[in-house]
Each structure stands twice: as structure tokens, then as C-alpha cells.
Design an enzyme around this catalytic site. Structure first.
Site, PDB file in Angstrom:
ATOM      1  N   SER A 258       0.847  -1.188   0.000  1.00 26.78           N
ATOM      2  CA  SER A 258       0.000   0.000   0.000  1.00 26.78           C
ATOM      3  C   SER A 258       0.880   1.234   0.000  1.00 26.78           C
ATOM      4  CB  SER A 258      -0.912   0.000   1.233  1.00 26.78           C
ATOM      5  OG  SER A 258      -0.128   0.242   2.385  1.00 26.78           O
ATOM      6  N   LYS A 259       0.228   2.372  -0.062  1.00 21.51           N
ATOM      7  CA  LYS A 259       0.946   3.644  -0.190  1.00 21.51           C
ATOM      8  C   LYS A 259       2.010   3.844   0.874  1.00 21.51           C
ATOM      9  CE  LYS A 259      -1.876   7.111  -2.396  1.00 21.51           C
ATOM     10  NZ  LYS A 259      -3.202   7.536  -2.026  1.00 21.51           N
ATOM     11  N   ARG A 260       1.729   3.353   2.060  1.00 21.98           N
ATOM     12  CA  ARG A 260       2.710   3.630   3.118  1.00 21.98           C
ATOM     13  C   ARG A 260       4.021   2.860   2.904  1.00 21.98           C
ATOM     14  NH1 ARG A 260       2.381  -0.586   6.874  1.00 21.98           N
ATOM     15  NH2 ARG A 260       0.622  -1.902   6.298  1.00 21.98           N
ATOM     16  N   GLY A 262       5.492   2.877   0.030  1.00 24.10           N
ATOM     17  CA  GLY A 262       6.219   3.592  -1.018  1.00 24.10           C
ATOM     18  C   GLY A 262       5.325   3.781  -2.219  1.00 24.10           C
TER      19      GLY A 262
END
Ligand code: GLU
Length: 486
Positions: A258-260, A262
């Protein structure tokens, strides 16, 4: 539907009959080409090329709000950058809604589907009862064997598949192995909504069939769907594709990417992180597939070696460090003029008309330790700074105390060098060091600070050679005698 333009084969299915492998990548536009989607595309591409078959691209653009032109372009752009060229025209799913409705009608005609008039309120009540009784929530088939009466006339309905209730469905997945689901667990899913639009389940099956897809290679989040999709395939009497559901990519911590963790969009790896496409391809390939201990695998080798059987069943973990190391490797291998063209737009300074050529000449020295295009751009910027240079804090320290005197001597020695080449410059600087009875490094440090404004740079003789006599001597004088304002 005899006589329509969508007869089997209209999208090339007939040519697949000869045993040709046809794969496809079927992204839904989300605004970017997802890094996991790119790996799915790569595996489909490689398998098709390995088998001498075709690799098709279908944009699943039925979500009209998300499927904007820029979102579609982002996918095509990412595919092109990665060199995953598809065969034939892009197929747009939304344009095929008519054909999807025709198949729903064919299923109705065969009795393999039926009209369901249950209202939203009725279905909600049904679900509430199931929830209360702790039963699995599924459609109870209330219209399955129920012919609509007069009161249903003109009322909205959906078309549902009359799914097999007895027995089981087995998928012999090329990655997951044999997977079995009891048919009783699959309810009668909606094929056409009450506004006549197809559901995703129907559209995927019809499109894969019409495109002649023989191998469905996709993320294992679609494995459950495959069992439902088989219901449609069987009802139509179509050929089952080979399924290969590949494990999703997880972050370093084991959670779904997921976005966290990268960047998720391939464009960020190119634009923000300065990666080369061959590095991203090599990295994606190694996520879930391997060939012995081989670390660097070219496109040609990948096509030669790739096979579905070697795709692992465990989720791959994303490791940015590995990607950066691969990128460093491919930067060193890359052609210098190509790198110069990629680096030039990332340089803040005005590089002027000769910039690209200077960059190309400097590239062998700039790329040795770099992990990204950005790092190269950063280390190249000294070439283009205007005088007098801004000197960073570390470099300023190297110019303190007696350094300026030493720098003055170095400048004078360099000014006397006739042939401004790295070996001649080196000889001159060695002489300065010997005369002063200090190590070469001691001479090089203030020199580097004065020439680049930094404490790190390519080798100092190469820096001098790249900057040229006039610019080098002027930068040195700027520091030897700042007040003079050369
Ligand atoms: N459009 C689907 C997705 O982006 C893929 C469908 C498929 O591969 O069957 O997840």
C-alpha cells in the site's frame, strides 16, 4: 447471437484455435499503472513471448467516473515505458457492453440465466435475516424457478446466472495447484444490472472468450472470481482458459502493498525515483519468479526462460534496496548518451546547448556509484553552476586555514600545464603535493571544494578535464581571492 459482429472470432479468437497461446493484461484505470499490475503485465507478456503467442491489452473502463482519458493514458504510458508492447489494438471493455448484453440474452434463451425482480428492499431484508441467523450471505434464488407474473410487467429486473448447485468446481491453477469449491457456496450472481449494463463478472468472461484468451494470468485476489466466471463459461459451452493466479506483492512488513510502503504507480519509479525501465522489469520479474541464482536477467533471457511453473505461491515482498541496487547495475551498463538525455531535464541549472554533450562525456565518471538518475543529476550539477560557486558547509571547511594558500599554488601549477588532460593534470598536482610534502588527498580536498562546491565528486583529475582550463582556473581563483570577484 447469430449474424452479429461479435460472433466468436470477431476479436481474433478463431486464430487461437491452432494451439496458439494468448494472454492478456486487463487493468482497470485507477490513475496510474500499479507496480503490482505491471508485474502481472510482465508475466503475461513474457509467457506469450516465450510460447510464441500473443499478448493482448484490454482496458476495463466500465467504471466511467475513474476511467478518464489521463487515467487510461497513464496505463498505456507505463506499459510503453516498460517495453511491454501488446499485440493488436487495445480493447476497451465499455465499448463492448452491447455484446455483453447479447451473451446475457443468450443465457436467458438457454435457460442458463433468469430474470430476478427482487427489489433492493427485499434483498436487504433477506440479508438481514441471514445475518441474524448467522448464515452466509448469499442470494437465496427466490426468482430461480419462478416465472414472472403480470404484476412484474414493466418492473425493473436483473439477469442472474442459474448457477450449478450440485457438485463442485475444480480449477487446476498453474500457480496455486488444484483448488476446489463446492458449487453450493456460489450463489446466482448478477450478470446484467437493471439498467442493462453488464457486471464485471460477465464482461471479463465474454471479453476473454472473444479475444481468444487461452491463459488468464492475474493476481490471486481474483481466484474466487474465477469459480464464478467458470459458471458462465460452462453455461455458454466455451473453452475454459488455463488459470494462473499469482500471489500479490506485499510490503517489507508482510502486509499487502500500500501507499505507506512507497510509491505504487510505475510513473513514480521513473519520474520521482529515477529508475531505468530495465531495472524495474528485472526487479518485477524476480518478485515471485526466479531462474536459479541469476540476479541480472535481460529481456531476451527472461523470454527464453520464463515459465508459469516456476512462479512461487508465497507473496513476494517488495524491497526497495534491491531495486536500487539493480538500478545501479543498469545505470552502469546503460549507454552514456541515453543517460545524458535522461539526466539533462533533472538538472536545476541551465545546461546550455553544449550541456548534453558535456553530460555524455562526464557520464562514465558520474554513474559509477549512482543508484538513480536523480543522484547522477545531483552529482552532475557542478558542471553547470555559475561562478562564483555556492560552497556548501562541508566544502567551506576544506577551504579554511592554510587551504587557500595551497589552493593558490595548485592553481599556479595548473595554469602552467600545457596539455589540459587528466594525466598531465595529475602529474602537476602530484608535484605540488611532493613540494609541500603532503599527501595527494590534502591537495585534492580544497581543490575539489573550490571546483565543485562540494566534498564529494568524481575523481578530481576528471573534474578538471571536464570543466576545462578556463573554467577550472577561474573557479580556483574565485576561492583563492574571493574579494577580487573574478
Ligand atoms: N480489471 C481487473 C483488475 O484490474 C482484472 C481482471 C482480470 O484480470 O480478470 O483487477
Amino acid at each position: 447471437m447469430a449474424g452479429t459482429a461479435w460472433e466468436t472470432g470477431a476479436l481474433g479468437a478463431s486464430t487461437a484455435a491452432g494451439g496458439e497461446v494468448v494472454t492478456r493484461f486487463a487493468p482497470s484505470p485507477t490513475g496510474f499503472l500499479h507496480i503490482g499490475g505491471a508485474r502481472t503485465a510482465l508475466f503475461n507478456y513474457l509467457y506469450a513471448r516465450h510460447m510464441g503467442g500473443r499478448f493482448l491489452l484490454r482496458i476495463e473502463d466500465t467504471d466511467r467516473a475513474r476511467s478518464t482519458q489521463p487515467a487510461i493514458e497513464a496505463i498505456l504510458d507505463g506499459m510503453t515505458w516498460l517495453g511491454l508492447d501488446w499485440d493488436g489494438e487495445v480493447v476497451y471493455q465499455f465499448e463492448r457492453a452491447q455484446r455483453h448484453a447479447e451473451v446475457a440474452q443468450a443465457l436467458l434463451d438457454k435457460g442458463a440465466a433468469y430474470r430476478c425482480y427482487a427489489t433492493a428492499e427485499e434483498l436487504e431484508a433477506m440479508r438481514a435475516e441471514q445475518r441474524a441467523a448467522k448464515l452466509p450471505m448469499r442470494y437465496d434464488g427466490r426468482w430461480r424457478d419462478c416465472a414472472p407474473g403480470l404484476e412484474q410487467e414493466g418492473k425493473p429486473f436483473v439477469v442472474r446466472l442459474r448457477a450449478e448447485r450440485e457438485g463442485e468446481t475444480i480449477i487446476d491453477d498453474r500457480v496455486q495447484g488444484p483448488v476446489t469449491v463446492q458449487n453450493a457456496e456460489l450463489d446466482d450472481m448478477v450478470l446484467l444490472r437493471s439498467d442493462g449494463t453488464p457486471t464485471y463478472m460477465l464482461a471479463v468472461v465474454v471479453d476473454d472468450h472473444d479475444m481468444g484468451v487461452t491463459h488468464v494470468i492475474r493476481g490471486d485476489d481474483h481466484l474466487n472470481n474465477a469459480f464464478r466466471q467458470m459458471g458462465i463459461i460452462h453455461a455458454m459451452g466455451w473453452q475454459e482458459p488455463v488459470y494462473a493466479h499469482i500471489p500479490l506483492i506485499h510490503g517489507a512488513d508482510g502486509a499487502k502493498l500500500s501507499k505507506r510502503h512507497g510509491a505504487l504507480g510505475v510513473d513514480a519509479y521513473r519520474d520521482e525515483m529515477g529508475m531505468l525501465p530495465e531495472a524495474v522489469n528485472n526487479y518485477l520479474l524476480r518478485m515471485g519468479w526466479g531462474h536459479g541464482d541469476d540476479e541480472f536477467i535481460s529481456r531476451e533471457q527472461a523470454i527464453e526462460w520464463f515459465d508459469l511453473d516456476a512462479v512461487g505461491r508465497a507473496p513476494a515482498r517488495f524491497d526497495l534496496k534491491k531495486l536500487e541496487n539493480l538500478n545501479g547495475h543498469y545505470l552502469r551498463e546503460a549507454d552514456d548518451a541515453r543517460l545524458a538525455a535522461l539526466v539533462a531535464p533533472k538538472i536545476q541549472e541551465n545546461i546550455g546547448p553544449d550541456g548534453p554533450d558535456l553530460l555524455r562525456r562526464a557520464m562514465p565518471f558520474l554513474k559509477v556509484r549512482a543508484k538513480s538518475i536523480n543522484e547522477i543529476a545531483d552529482s552532475a550539477s557542478f558542471l553547470f553552476r555559475t561562478r562564483p560557486l555556492d560552497v556548501d558547509e562541508g566544502a567551506a571547511k576544506l577551504l579554511e586555514d592554510g587551504a587557500r594558500q595551497l589552493l593558490a599554488r595548485t592553481r599556479d601549477a595548473l595554469a602552467a600545464v600545457g596539455d589540459w588532460s587528466a594525466p598531465a593534470l595529475e602529474a602537476a598536482i602530484r608535484e605540488v603535493a611532493e613540494e609541500a610534502q603532503i599527501g595527494l588527498g590534502k591537495v585534492a580536498q580544497p581543490l575539489r571544494a573550490a571546483l565543485t562546491g562540494r566534498t564529494t565528486s568524481p575523481g578530481i583529475f576528471d573534474v578538471l578535464a571536464l570543466l576545462g582550463r578556463e573554467e577550472s582556473l577561474a573557479r580556483l581563483s574565485d576561492q583563492v581571492d574571493p574579494a577580487a570577484g573574478h
